[in-house]
Design a protein around this motif. Structure first.
Motif, short mmCIF file in Angstrom:
data_model
loop_
_atom_site.label_atom_id
_atom_site.label_comp_id
_atom_site.label_asym_id
_atom_site.label_seq_id
_atom_site.Cartn_x
_atom_site.Cartn_y
_atom_site.Cartn_z
N PHE A 88 0.85 -1.17 0.00
CA PHE A 88 0.00 0.00 0.00
C PHE A 88 0.89 1.22 0.00
N PRO A 89 0.39 2.33 -0.52
CA PRO A 89 1.20 3.56 -0.53
C PRO A 89 1.36 4.07 0.89
N PHE A 98 1.09 6.47 3.89
CA PHE A 98 0.27 7.60 4.30
C PHE A 98 0.64 8.00 5.72
N GLU A 148 -3.77 4.30 18.65
CA GLU A 148 -4.75 5.26 19.14
C GLU A 148 -5.93 5.35 18.18
N ALA A 154 -2.42 2.35 6.43
CA ALA A 154 -3.04 2.15 5.13
C ALA A 154 -4.34 2.93 5.11
N PRO A 179 -7.83 1.14 16.03
CA PRO A 179 -6.59 0.41 15.75
C PRO A 179 -6.80 -1.08 15.50
N ARG A 213 -9.59 -2.44 13.98
CA ARG A 213 -10.71 -2.72 13.08
C ARG A 213 -10.31 -3.70 11.97
N ARG A 222 -5.10 -7.34 10.58
CA ARG A 222 -3.78 -7.50 9.98
C ARG A 222 -2.87 -6.31 10.24
N MET A 223 -3.46 -5.12 10.18
CA MET A 223 -2.62 -3.93 10.33
C MET A 223 -3.50 -2.71 10.53
N ARG A 224 -2.85 -1.58 10.68
CA ARG A 224 -3.58 -0.35 10.92
C ARG A 224 -4.17 0.18 9.61
N PHE A 269 -15.48 -6.90 9.36
CA PHE A 269 -14.88 -5.70 9.98
C PHE A 269 -15.95 -4.94 10.78
#
Lengths: 247, 247
Positions: A8-9, A11, A54, B12, B95, B97, B100-102, B148
């Motif tokens: 992913f880009p 951000f 957070e 992301a 954080p 939701r 796998r990651m943020r 989700f």
DNA sequence: GCAAAAGTGTTGCTGTTACACCCATGG
DNA sequence: CCATGGGTGTAACAGCAACACTTTTGC
């Protein structure tokens, strides 16, 4: 192929705050002066990065506390002292809104009473309450432009506040814990920039069940006949709404 | 120290879409079946990553076109064919939701007419229009939960649509280019889940200047006496608003 | 007393609700 | 002829705007 978290880009995600209050009959917003490029020396909205663990609302509440000492008004335990209303406003993600890199900003709107707020960590030169007219320019009069796209964000926040006090009891967030009908009316007049009929306004707000609850006390701080003091009632929606005189 | 773009947590950013339409007197939302973990096999809202050089609204319009073939209704050049309304809804950034990651998701709301939409790139097994009642559960009846936090996002989108057709002409976004007053009324009834008086509704919408403009044509597709055909007028705000019968 | 702000009463208007009623088509 | 949906008329009612009027304080 909607989700592929491995590619992913990059951000950055920030929260920016439109903090509004009513001071001396004028709608004011909190502005901070930028100490470094880009837009060095220009005024901007307070804000900062969202931390890795957070939530967005948590980050906004943290920034609000850091800048103003205000904490967020929890409807469960009503208004202890420096309580403010906080809600998400909108998200701004134009690829060129920050010249350094891709920053997506989740703007939040906070409404606060007019406290001589002890601004923790901010010195008087770099933080101020400014009338929104001065920040945005008015009637064709240009103002010193805000940094980034913050003029747009501020305008959106002001518009949201203006429309939301029509159909909700949110205007009480601009008042101290106890207030008079006249003080509440002056909030409406400052936010909308119009004059309202005091008699009809009084009937309207006192006649809406759950909007205001009398505390029993009175005050004479405005001069004239003593006015009853009220606290914000539990009702959040105003039905029928408060009518804004046509522009 | 609000901005330090050199050090920030990795995020992301995605857009998720609440695409609503009215089919067979029911408010329906577009849902896609997830083909991979997490939440494999569960229904979710369409969405995807924001590209590095793309605005948020552009990303949402791109995803909408990819999933439905609809393009965004530009108020400048009115409604050529498959036009939909698109607006930003809210941003969801808990954080946890996505396991796998943020991932921060900027949700958008789209309102579309009931077209047998040629869903480019999606096969019939994995994309469907589902009544929102089925997706969210109704009156205590549990539904197969969405992936989700998409149930929350869908509920927020539905609530936004329900309230926004009160005071704007947005309900016409659910109608084809030309439509009758009765068809527009059935949109309101489906979105709100109530019955409206046809006579008073007719007077209200035809009496609001700029809401509807007659095309001159008539149709008898609903049976009964032929009805005038209308196009959406330029007015976007309804004043006074359409009153929703109390819940 | 006078100014100032709080609060009440009253009148006319706007807009909604809840109906009765008529219109134009298909079967 | 009858069912169906489209459309108009009308009376009762709610809520608001405008403004006259009374109340209670400080000076």
């Amino acid at each position: 192929m909607p989700y592929d978290p491995s590619a992913f880009p990059p951000f950055a995600v920030t929260v920016d705050l439109v903090v509004l209050t009513v001071r001396r009959h004028a709608l004011c917003a909190l502005a901070v002066r930028r100490g470094e490029p880009p837009f060095q020396g220009r005024w901007a909205l307070p804000g900062g990065f969202v931390r890795g663990d957070e939530d967005l609302a948590t980050a906004a509440a943290r920034e609000l506390a850091e800048e103003t000492g205000l904490h967020v008004n929890d409807p469960a335990c009503p208004a202890p002292a420096n309580a403010a209303h906080l809600e998400q406003l909108a998200t701004y993600g134009d690829p060129r809104r920050d010249p350094r890199m891709r920053v997506v900003s989740v703007a939040h709107l906070a409404l606060a009473p007019d406290l001589p707020a002890p601004r923790a960590g901010g010195d008087a030169h770099s933080v101020r309450w400014a009338p929104v007219e001065d920040l945005l320019g008015q009637d064709g009069v240009e103002a010193a432009p805000l940094a980034f796209d913050h003029a747009r964000i501020l305008a959106d926040g002001v518009e949201r506040a203006r429309s939301k006090i029509e159909y909700s009891s949110l205007a009480t967030a601009f008042c101290p814990q106890e207030f008079t009908v006249g003080e509440l009316r002056r909030v409406y007049e400052a936010v909308w920039g119009v004059a309202l009929d005091p008699r009809n306004f009084h009937r309207k707000v006192t006649g809406t069940p759950g909007f205001l609850v009398p505390t029993g006390g009175t005050t004479t701080r405005q001069g004239g006949r003593p006015a009853q003091l009220f606290r914000a009632g539990g009702a959040t929606l105003l039905n029928p709404p408060m009518l804004r005189p046509e522009a």
